[in-house]
Design a protein around this motif. Structure first.
Motif, short mmCIF file in Angstrom:
data_model
loop_
_atom_site.label_atom_id
_atom_site.label_comp_id
_atom_site.label_asym_id
_atom_site.label_seq_id
_atom_site.Cartn_x
_atom_site.Cartn_y
_atom_site.Cartn_z
N ARG A 6 3.10 -13.50 -8.46
CA ARG A 6 3.78 -12.33 -7.93
C ARG A 6 5.25 -12.35 -8.35
O ARG A 6 6.16 -12.45 -7.53
CB ARG A 6 3.64 -12.28 -6.42
CG ARG A 6 2.20 -12.46 -5.95
CD ARG A 6 2.07 -12.26 -4.46
NE ARG A 6 2.29 -10.88 -4.07
CZ ARG A 6 1.41 -9.90 -4.22
NH1 ARG A 6 0.24 -10.14 -4.80
NH2 ARG A 6 1.68 -8.68 -3.82
N ILE A 59 9.84 0.61 -9.44
CA ILE A 59 9.62 -0.32 -8.32
C ILE A 59 8.34 0.04 -7.58
O ILE A 59 7.55 -0.83 -7.21
CB ILE A 59 10.84 -0.31 -7.37
CG1 ILE A 59 12.04 -0.96 -8.08
CG2 ILE A 59 10.52 -1.06 -6.08
CD1 ILE A 59 13.35 -0.78 -7.37
N GLN A 60 8.11 1.33 -7.39
CA GLN A 60 6.86 1.76 -6.75
C GLN A 60 5.66 1.39 -7.62
O GLN A 60 4.62 0.95 -7.11
CB GLN A 60 6.89 3.27 -6.51
CG GLN A 60 5.64 3.83 -5.86
CD GLN A 60 5.36 3.21 -4.49
OE1 GLN A 60 6.28 2.80 -3.78
NE2 GLN A 60 4.09 3.12 -4.12
N ARG A 96 4.95 -2.23 -7.06
CA ARG A 96 4.26 -2.45 -5.78
C ARG A 96 2.76 -2.20 -5.93
O ARG A 96 1.92 -3.00 -5.51
CB ARG A 96 4.83 -1.52 -4.71
CG ARG A 96 6.25 -1.83 -4.26
CD ARG A 96 6.57 -1.06 -2.97
NE ARG A 96 7.98 -1.11 -2.64
CZ ARG A 96 8.84 -0.11 -2.82
NH1 ARG A 96 8.41 1.03 -3.35
NH2 ARG A 96 10.11 -0.24 -2.48
N GLU A 97 2.43 -1.07 -6.56
CA GLU A 97 1.02 -0.70 -6.72
C GLU A 97 0.30 -1.67 -7.64
O GLU A 97 -0.86 -2.03 -7.40
CB GLU A 97 0.93 0.73 -7.25
CG GLU A 97 1.45 1.77 -6.29
CD GLU A 97 1.60 3.14 -6.92
OE1 GLU A 97 1.33 3.25 -8.15
OE2 GLU A 97 1.98 4.10 -6.23
N ALA A 154 -0.32 -4.95 -5.93
CA ALA A 154 -1.30 -4.78 -4.86
C ALA A 154 -2.73 -4.80 -5.39
O ALA A 154 -3.66 -5.15 -4.67
CB ALA A 154 -1.03 -3.47 -4.13
N GLU A 197 14.20 -4.39 -3.06
CA GLU A 197 13.26 -3.33 -2.70
C GLU A 197 11.81 -3.82 -2.58
O GLU A 197 10.96 -3.11 -2.08
CB GLU A 197 13.34 -2.20 -3.72
CG GLU A 197 14.66 -1.45 -3.72
CD GLU A 197 14.92 -0.75 -2.40
OE1 GLU A 197 13.97 -0.16 -1.83
OE2 GLU A 197 16.07 -0.81 -1.93
N SER A 198 11.54 -5.01 -3.07
CA SER A 198 10.16 -5.53 -3.00
C SER A 198 9.78 -5.91 -1.57
O SER A 198 8.58 -6.02 -1.26
CB SER A 198 10.01 -6.75 -3.90
OG SER A 198 10.70 -7.87 -3.35
N LYS A 199 10.80 -6.13 -0.71
CA LYS A 199 10.56 -6.49 0.69
C LYS A 199 9.68 -7.73 0.82
O LYS A 199 8.82 -7.83 1.70
CB LYS A 199 9.91 -5.33 1.46
CG LYS A 199 10.65 -4.00 1.37
CD LYS A 199 12.07 -4.08 1.91
CE LYS A 199 12.76 -2.73 1.86
NZ LYS A 199 14.19 -2.82 2.29
N ARG A 259 7.33 -8.77 -1.11
CA ARG A 259 5.96 -8.68 -1.64
C ARG A 259 5.84 -9.36 -3.00
O ARG A 259 4.76 -9.77 -3.40
CB ARG A 259 5.53 -7.22 -1.74
CG ARG A 259 5.47 -6.50 -0.41
CD ARG A 259 5.14 -5.03 -0.59
NE ARG A 259 5.26 -4.28 0.65
CZ ARG A 259 5.16 -2.97 0.75
NH1 ARG A 259 4.92 -2.26 -0.36
NH2 ARG A 259 5.29 -2.36 1.90
#
Length: 728
Positions: free
Chosen positions: A533, A577-578, A581-582, A585, A619-621, A623
């Motif tokens: 990750r 960034i979005q 995330r996807e 995931a 921004e990954s918080k 993850r």
């Protein structure tokens, strides 16, 4: 009907095949179609080893050597019954388009399969293996070929997928052997692959002929003019016997040449050709011929497969008939030019090439700008050509500052003649052996520069360098009316890692840079994959041109590329960034999951590489993680790539011939001829000389790049194949 496209690798494996598979699969999916892999080549086609492919199935394929979907010999497919079974399997899976990456035998078999298709379907209907409806639905099969072969033995294309990776392995081996040969004054006979094609041997042969060592390269299919096989042992016997009596060794490189990770060029080529192949499949209509995707100079071209196969067979027939001139002609103009350049630049004692005294010139050679791989190859070739023709090559050391600092009373000044023994070993050396400098004539003084030209009686100038060299040529052209010494022919061979010189789509040194950067990114991506990750933001060089970042992104499968041409804004960062995330995931712990973003050094003055990495991390918080990496001058490379070496040789020879054409012209005639001040370049499918008067109008002087950049279309391909969403 939704089109289903299959991809297959066949014949001998070659580096880059996996890149073509990735490109075909993802372009197919991007086009709203379904993708399938035919495993183990024609054997998988006959025995129904066909797998539906999803987006993640081809992640990280570009860096892998060989072929991950397999290849195998298949005697069954050579028989009609085998092809009948293959046809049924394709129809069962609903596949009506096929992309095949393989050599001449594989593609010839593919065309036979396509031509027999209607008859095969009729037989299957008669045997009740398929229905009449299926026959109607799959009435024609469209096949597009990609030529994957380390031998580069297919007609109508300058390069085949894998050939430059193989050449790189040969050159690396020769670099290693060369030190031993020189130390012991030995001769080495090196056998390379190539079957009946001498491309690998010829390209590698641009490298070694000196006094302390002798290296002879023999293609495995080499023969004499009577078509009698020439073995390495026969060559060794000649070298070791009287009168030479050289201590001689034989080395056979074998399958070493075939394996390993593909070079940057083969990754790019396989990707671009894979994308084009899918476009060709989707555009096909009943009755269209089978096509294959070739490359001519710098242009991807769709050509009829049958014609290329026929030309390849004609080449073999010409050799069998001992018509060697015809055989070279059929290999294409690039091969012929390489062959002629090789003959001219490997030995300077060639009386037949000498010009009369009154046609010999004093030719100055200067390197300007930052170092770039291949500069020394170009200089060496220019010197060899000059000596072979009777010209005098003058090296200007350390650029224009070195020129104006020179004094005649110094025995080792900044301007001096070069001889063959000095330059012979330069072809494999990086950097610039005569030194390079960014200062231009205006920085050191146009009057002082012109006075040196007058003092040394230069008849012509050969410049090797980047945008500074381009600017220097422009300055001297503009000053020719005021300063008569500048009224001589001048030609620039672009050499810069940035590939930002107007007049060419390829600059010597850019391929070396891409190889170094791709190796660096492979290591970083491996680290990111191991950590699962993690995303790395890697900063690339390239000035205010995004060429290096884009082409490296194409080669490594970057998630995103930021370039000066497009810039960076908050909306772009938020979108990426979005997307990260996807992507993380849906990874579910798969291998080769590391992600890279490439940021060109001048993409933004605000959003630096480190800041981008920090924003992503914030921004990954939690993850996923984010790191930044800056390879810096590592990207200039150490040893020039084979492509930069051989292209430097070829282009330098053409530049010398261009300068030679002005022998006997007066200064006034040259001043009036705008073509006397030119840049050699590769544009599309041609090598051209561009007039500075015209090129200056096509230059973005502020950003130091051409107004129009041919590679820009590749940026969308990078985004499409990474799955990156577009900002509205």
């Amino acid at each position: 009907m939704t089109k289903r496209i299959g991809v297959m690798t066949s014949g001998g494996d070659s580096p880059g095949m996996n890149g073509s598979v990735r490109a075909v699969v993802r372009t197919t999916l991007n086009s709203g179609c379904e993708a399938f892999a035919i495993l183990e080549g024609y054997d998988g086609l006959v025995n129904n080893m066909i797998k539906k492919m999803e987006w993640a199935d081809v992640r990280g394929f570009q860096s892998e050597g060989g072929t991950l979907i397999g290849t195998a010999r298949c005697a069954e497919f050579r028989e009609r019954n085998g092809r009948l079974r293959g046809a049924k399997n394709l129809i069962t899976h609903g596949i009506n388009g096929l992309v095949i990456c393989g050599g001449d035998g594989s593609l010839t078999g593919a065309d036979t399969f396509r031509k027999e298709w209607p008859g095969l379907l009729s037989e299957l209907v008669a045997a009740k293996e398929i229905t009449q409806e299926q026959q109607d639905e799959f009435s024609f099969l469209n096949i597009v070929g990609l030529v994957g072969s380390i031998d580069n033995d297919f007609a109508d294309t300058d390069a085949t997928i894998g050939c430059y990776s193989s050449l790189g392995k040969i050159c690396e081996s020769l670099d290693t052997i060369d030190s031993t040969a020189s130390s012991h004054q030995r001769a080495f006979v090196i056998e390379v692959m190539g079957r009946h094609c001498g491309w690998l041997g010829l390209m590698a042969g641009h490298r070694k002929l000196g006094k302390r060592k002798t290296v002879v390269i023999v293609a495995e299919g080499a023969h004499d003019e009577d078509l009698k096989h020439i073995s390495p042992t026969m060559v060794k016997d000649v070298l070791a016997g009287a009168p030479l009596k050289l201590d001689t060794r034989i080395t056979t490189l074998g399958h070493l040449q075939r394996g390993g990770s593909p070079c940057a060029y083969d990754r790019q080529l396989s990707t671009l050709q894979g994308v084009e192949a899918v476009k060709a499949v989707l555009a096909a209509k009943p009755g269209d011929p089978s096509y294959f995707i070739s490359i001519i100079e710098n242009k991807i071209v769709k050509k009829p497969l049958l014609e290329a196969v026929a030309s390849t067979l004609k080449l073999a027939e010409a050799i069998k008939a001992k018509d060697f001139e015809k055989a070279i002609e059929l290999r294409g103009p690039e091969f012929a030019e390489y062959y002629e350049a090789y003959k001219i630049t490997t030995a300077t004692d060639q009386p037949g090439l000498k010009l009369p005294e009154n046609k010999r010139m004093n030719i100055a050679i200067i390197n300007v700008g930052a170092p770039a791989g291949g500069m020394n190859s170009a200089t060496r070739s220019a010197v060899a050509y000059c000596l072979a023709r009777g010209h005098t090559p003058w090296a200007i050391h350390n650029g224009f500052p070195g020129l104006v600092r020179h004094h005649r009373d110094k025995p080792e000044g900044s301007v001096r003649k070069l001889d063959w023994l000095e330059v012979d070993c330069w072809i494999s050396k990086g950097g610039s052996e005569i030194g390079t400098n960014r200062d231009m004539p205006s920085n050191v003084g146009l009057f002082a520069t012109a006075d040196c030209f007058r003092e040394w009686k230069f008849d012509a100038l050969f410049i090797v360098g980047g945008f500074e060299a381009y600017t220097a040529l422009s300055e001297m052209r503009a000053a020719r009316k005021e300063f008569p010494p500048f009224r001589i022919p001048m030609v620039l061979l672009p050499a810069t890692i940035s590939n930002n010189v107007p007049g060419t789509e390829y600059s010597v040194g850019s391929d070396t840079c891409l190889n170094a950067l791709v190796s660096y990114c492979d290591a970083v991506k491996q680290s990111a994959s191991a950590s699962r990750r993690r995303v790395f933001v890697v900063e690339t060089q390239g000035g205010k041109s995004g060429y290096i970042a884009t082409m490296a992104g194409l080669a490594i499968g970057a998630l995103a590329v930021y370039t000066p041409e497009e810039g960076i804004d908050l909306q772009t960062l938020a979108r990426d960034i979005q997307h990260l995330r996807e992507s993380f995931a849906t990874d579910r712990g798969q291998t080769r999951a590391g992600k890279l973003i490439l940021n060109s050094e001048h993409a933004s003055a605000t959003y630096t590489t480190q800041l981008i990495a920090n924003i992503i991390k914030e921004e990954s918080k939690g993850r996923f993680e984010s790191r930044h990496a800056i390879p810096g001058h590592f990207q200039q490379g150490v040893t020039p790539s084979p492509m930069d070496r051989v292209r430097a040789v070829r282009l330098a020879v053409k530049c010398m011939q261009r300068l030679e054409a002005y022998v006997g012209r007066t200064g006034e005639e040259i001043m009036a001829d705008e073509n006397a001040y030119a840049v050699i370049g590769i544009k599309g499918a041609s090598v051209v000389f561009g007039s500075m008067a015209e090129l200056e109008q096509e230059t973005n002087w502020k950003d130091r790049r051409p107004v129009s950049e041919a590679w820009l279309a590749n940026k969308k391909i990078v985004d499409d194949l990474s799955g990156r969403p577009q900002v509205p």
